[in-house]
Scaffold this motif. Sequence first.
Motif, PDB file in Angstrom:
ATOM      1  N   MET A   1      20.056   9.369  27.285  1.00  0.00           N
ATOM      2  CA  MET A   1      20.705   9.599  28.554  1.00  0.00           C
ATOM      3  C   MET A   1      21.138   8.248  29.115  1.00  0.00           C
ATOM      4  SD  MET A   1      20.025  12.166  31.591  1.00  0.00           S
ATOM      5  CE  MET A   1      19.712  13.303  30.329  1.00  0.00           C
ATOM      6  N   ASP A   2      22.344   8.213  29.652  1.00  0.00           N
ATOM      7  CA  ASP A   2      22.880   7.013  30.277  1.00  0.00           C
ATOM      8  C   ASP A   2      22.913   7.214  31.785  1.00  0.00           C
ATOM      9  OD1 ASP A   2      23.387   5.790  27.790  1.00  0.00           O
ATOM     10  OD2 ASP A   2      25.329   6.780  27.637  1.00  0.00           O
ATOM     11  N   ILE A   3      22.682   6.128  32.515  1.00  0.00           N
ATOM     12  CA  ILE A   3      22.695   6.176  33.979  1.00  0.00           C
ATOM     13  C   ILE A   3      23.816   5.265  34.469  1.00  0.00           C
ATOM     14  CG2 ILE A   3      21.396   5.759  36.093  1.00  0.00           C
ATOM     15  CD1 ILE A   3      18.839   6.060  34.387  1.00  0.00           C
ATOM     16  N   VAL A   4      24.639   5.788  35.357  1.00  0.00           N
ATOM     17  CA  VAL A   4      25.750   5.019  35.911  1.00  0.00           C
ATOM     18  C   VAL A   4      25.604   4.994  37.431  1.00  0.00           C
ATOM     19  CG1 VAL A   4      28.260   4.863  36.125  1.00  0.00           C
ATOM     20  CG2 VAL A   4      27.247   5.717  34.004  1.00  0.00           C
ATOM     21  N   TYR A   5      25.716   3.792  38.004  1.00  0.00           N
ATOM     22  CA  TYR A   5      25.697   3.625  39.467  1.00  0.00           C
ATOM     23  C   TYR A   5      27.139   3.538  39.955  1.00  0.00           C
ATOM     24  CZ  TYR A   5      25.732   1.178  43.896  1.00  0.00           C
ATOM     25  OH  TYR A   5      25.996   0.821  45.194  1.00  0.00           O
ATOM     26  N   LEU A   6      27.440   4.310  40.970  1.00  0.00           N
ATOM     27  CA  LEU A   6      28.749   4.273  41.635  1.00  0.00           C
ATOM     28  C   LEU A   6      28.517   4.320  43.138  1.00  0.00           C
ATOM     29  CD1 LEU A   6      30.419   7.060  39.471  1.00  0.00           C
ATOM     30  CD2 LEU A   6      30.949   4.637  39.326  1.00  0.00           C
ATOM     31  N   SER A   7      29.484   3.874  43.895  1.00  0.00           N
ATOM     32  CA  SER A   7      29.362   3.999  45.350  1.00  0.00           C
ATOM     33  C   SER A   7      30.727   4.276  45.958  1.00  0.00           C
ATOM     34  CB  SER A   7      28.747   2.741  45.967  1.00  0.00           C
ATOM     35  OG  SER A   7      29.619   1.642  45.830  1.00  0.00           O
ATOM     36  N   LEU A   8      30.691   4.857  47.129  1.00  0.00           N
ATOM     37  CA  LEU A   8      31.885   5.104  47.933  1.00  0.00           C
ATOM     38  C   LEU A   8      31.675   4.431  49.277  1.00  0.00           C
ATOM     39  CD1 LEU A   8      32.494   8.898  47.232  1.00  0.00           C
ATOM     40  CD2 LEU A   8      33.944   6.996  46.494  1.00  0.00           C
ATOM     41  N   ASP A   9      32.627   3.607  49.699  1.00  0.00           N
ATOM     42  CA  ASP A   9      32.548   2.940  50.997  1.00  0.00           C
ATOM     43  C   ASP A   9      33.076   3.870  52.073  1.00  0.00           C
ATOM     44  OD1 ASP A   9      31.547   0.518  49.962  1.00  0.00           O
ATOM     45  OD2 ASP A   9      33.566  -0.133  49.416  1.00  0.00           O
ATOM     46  N   HIS A  10      32.368   3.896  53.208  1.00  0.00           N
ATOM     47  CA  HIS A  10      32.823   4.711  54.334  1.00  0.00           C
ATOM     48  C   HIS A  10      34.148   4.181  54.863  1.00  0.00           C
ATOM     49  CE1 HIS A  10      28.408   5.839  55.079  1.00  0.00           C
ATOM     50  NE2 HIS A  10      29.038   6.916  54.638  1.00  0.00           N
ATOM     51  N   ARG A  11      34.991   5.098  55.310  1.00  0.00           N
ATOM     52  CA  ARG A  11      36.212   4.709  56.011  1.00  0.00           C
ATOM     53  C   ARG A  11      35.806   4.131  57.364  1.00  0.00           C
ATOM     54  NH1 ARG A  11      40.978   6.022  54.106  1.00  0.00           N
ATOM     55  NH2 ARG A  11      41.114   7.579  52.453  1.00  0.00           N
ATOM     56  N   PRO A  12      36.532   3.132  57.852  1.00  0.00           N
ATOM     57  CA  PRO A  12      36.238   2.612  59.190  1.00  0.00           C
ATOM     58  C   PRO A  12      36.318   3.739  60.225  1.00  0.00           C
ATOM     59  CG  PRO A  12      37.765   1.177  58.036  1.00  0.00           C
ATOM     60  CD  PRO A  12      37.612   2.411  57.192  1.00  0.00           C
ATOM     61  N   GLY A  13      35.334   3.811  61.085  1.00  0.00           N
ATOM     62  CA  GLY A  13      35.281   4.835  62.117  1.00  0.00           C
ATOM     63  C   GLY A  13      34.671   6.151  61.669  1.00  0.00           C
ATOM     64  N   SER A  14      34.434   6.300  60.374  1.00  0.00           N
ATOM     65  CA  SER A  14      33.815   7.521  59.854  1.00  0.00           C
ATOM     66  C   SER A  14      32.313   7.455  60.093  1.00  0.00           C
ATOM     67  CB  SER A  14      34.096   7.633  58.351  1.00  0.00           C
ATOM     68  OG  SER A  14      33.339   8.658  57.786  1.00  0.00           O
ATOM     69  N   VAL A  15      31.747   8.518  60.642  1.00  0.00           N
ATOM     70  CA  VAL A  15      30.312   8.557  60.918  1.00  0.00           C
ATOM     71  C   VAL A  15      29.745   9.869  60.372  1.00  0.00           C
ATOM     72  CG1 VAL A  15      28.524   8.332  62.677  1.00  0.00           C
ATOM     73  CG2 VAL A  15      30.746   7.243  63.027  1.00  0.00           C
ATOM     74  N   PRO A  16      29.499   9.941  59.048  1.00  0.00           N
ATOM     75  CA  PRO A  16      28.923  11.161  58.483  1.00  0.00           C
ATOM     76  C   PRO A  16      27.487  11.352  58.960  1.00  0.00           C
ATOM     77  CG  PRO A  16      29.715   9.679  56.756  1.00  0.00           C
ATOM     78  CD  PRO A  16      29.786   8.950  58.050  1.00  0.00           C
ATOM     79  N   ASP A  17      27.048  12.584  58.969  1.00  0.00           N
ATOM     80  CA  ASP A  17      25.675  12.906  59.349  1.00  0.00           C
ATOM     81  C   ASP A  17      24.744  12.445  58.225  1.00  0.00           C
ATOM     82  OD1 ASP A  17      23.227  13.997  59.987  1.00  0.00           O
ATOM     83  OD2 ASP A  17      23.998  16.011  60.338  1.00  0.00           O
ATOM     84  N   PRO A  18      23.858  11.486  58.481  1.00  0.00           N
ATOM     85  CA  PRO A  18      22.993  10.967  57.419  1.00  0.00           C
ATOM     86  C   PRO A  18      22.028  12.019  56.846  1.00  0.00           C
ATOM     87  CG  PRO A  18      22.382  10.011  59.538  1.00  0.00           C
ATOM     88  CD  PRO A  18      23.625  10.827  59.756  1.00  0.00           C
ATOM     89  N   LEU A  19      21.790  13.097  57.592  1.00  0.00           N
ATOM     90  CA  LEU A  19      20.885  14.140  57.101  1.00  0.00           C
ATOM     91  C   LEU A  19      21.551  15.047  56.066  1.00  0.00           C
ATOM     92  CD1 LEU A  19      19.152  15.139  60.446  1.00  0.00           C
ATOM     93  CD2 LEU A  19      18.301  13.616  58.651  1.00  0.00           C
ATOM     94  N   THR A  20      22.870  15.157  56.102  1.00  0.00           N
ATOM     95  CA  THR A  20      23.557  16.073  55.188  1.00  0.00           C
ATOM     96  C   THR A  20      24.546  15.379  54.258  1.00  0.00           C
ATOM     97  OG1 THR A  20      25.297  16.511  56.822  1.00  0.00           O
ATOM     98  CG2 THR A  20      23.373  17.988  56.824  1.00  0.00           C
ATOM     99  N   GLU A  21      24.856  14.128  54.513  1.00  0.00           N
ATOM    100  CA  GLU A  21      25.892  13.419  53.758  1.00  0.00           C
ATOM    101  C   GLU A  21      25.644  13.426  52.258  1.00  0.00           C
ATOM    102  OE1 GLU A  21      27.990   9.024  53.469  1.00  0.00           O
ATOM    103  OE2 GLU A  21      26.228   9.262  54.736  1.00  0.00           O
ATOM    104  N   ALA A  22      24.442  13.061  51.839  1.00  0.00           N
ATOM    105  CA  ALA A  22      24.152  12.969  50.400  1.00  0.00           C
ATOM    106  C   ALA A  22      24.263  14.336  49.735  1.00  0.00           C
ATOM    107  CB  ALA A  22      22.766  12.369  50.180  1.00  0.00           C
ATOM    108  N   ALA A  23      23.683  15.354  50.342  1.00  0.00           N
ATOM    109  CA  ALA A  23      23.718  16.696  49.754  1.00  0.00           C
ATOM    110  C   ALA A  23      25.141  17.231  49.657  1.00  0.00           C
ATOM    111  CB  ALA A  23      22.846  17.652  50.562  1.00  0.00           C
ATOM    112  N   GLU A  24      25.939  17.000  50.685  1.00  0.00           N
ATOM    113  CA  GLU A  24      27.327  17.468  50.654  1.00  0.00           C
ATOM    114  C   GLU A  24      28.120  16.769  49.552  1.00  0.00           C
ATOM    115  OE1 GLU A  24      27.879  18.643  55.358  1.00  0.00           O
ATOM    116  OE2 GLU A  24      28.484  16.660  54.682  1.00  0.00           O
ATOM    117  N   ALA A  25      27.934  15.466  49.416  1.00  0.00           N
ATOM    118  CA  ALA A  25      28.648  14.725  48.371  1.00  0.00           C
ATOM    119  C   ALA A  25      28.226  15.205  46.987  1.00  0.00           C
ATOM    120  CB  ALA A  25      28.402  13.228  48.527  1.00  0.00           C
TER     121      ALA A  25
END
Length: 102
Positions: A1-25
Amino acid sequence: MDIVYLSLDHRPGSVPDPLTEAAEALDILWAHTTPEDGLEHASARTDPSRLDLLLFLLPPDGPGAEATTGRAAALLARSYRNSPVLKLRYLPPAPAPSVPGR
């Protein structure tokens, strides 16, 4: 199994709900996964400025198969392209790194 790290930067002014953001993504990512991606597991962690993703993928299968990092980047790009939620919250993902000899 291979593991890959990726990230997405928030748009300026975007304020996702930290309680649901990860699950939704992660739900969006799974909704756009195909068998060719080889995704076995995914996890996400929120940060004030970005969303971090760890994708666990099966290794490439057979000659000519796309490298693991390329498959992970393609999955993230496909998810981003097809998801209004990701487009509103995050800047576009970085392009997949080029692999010499491919």
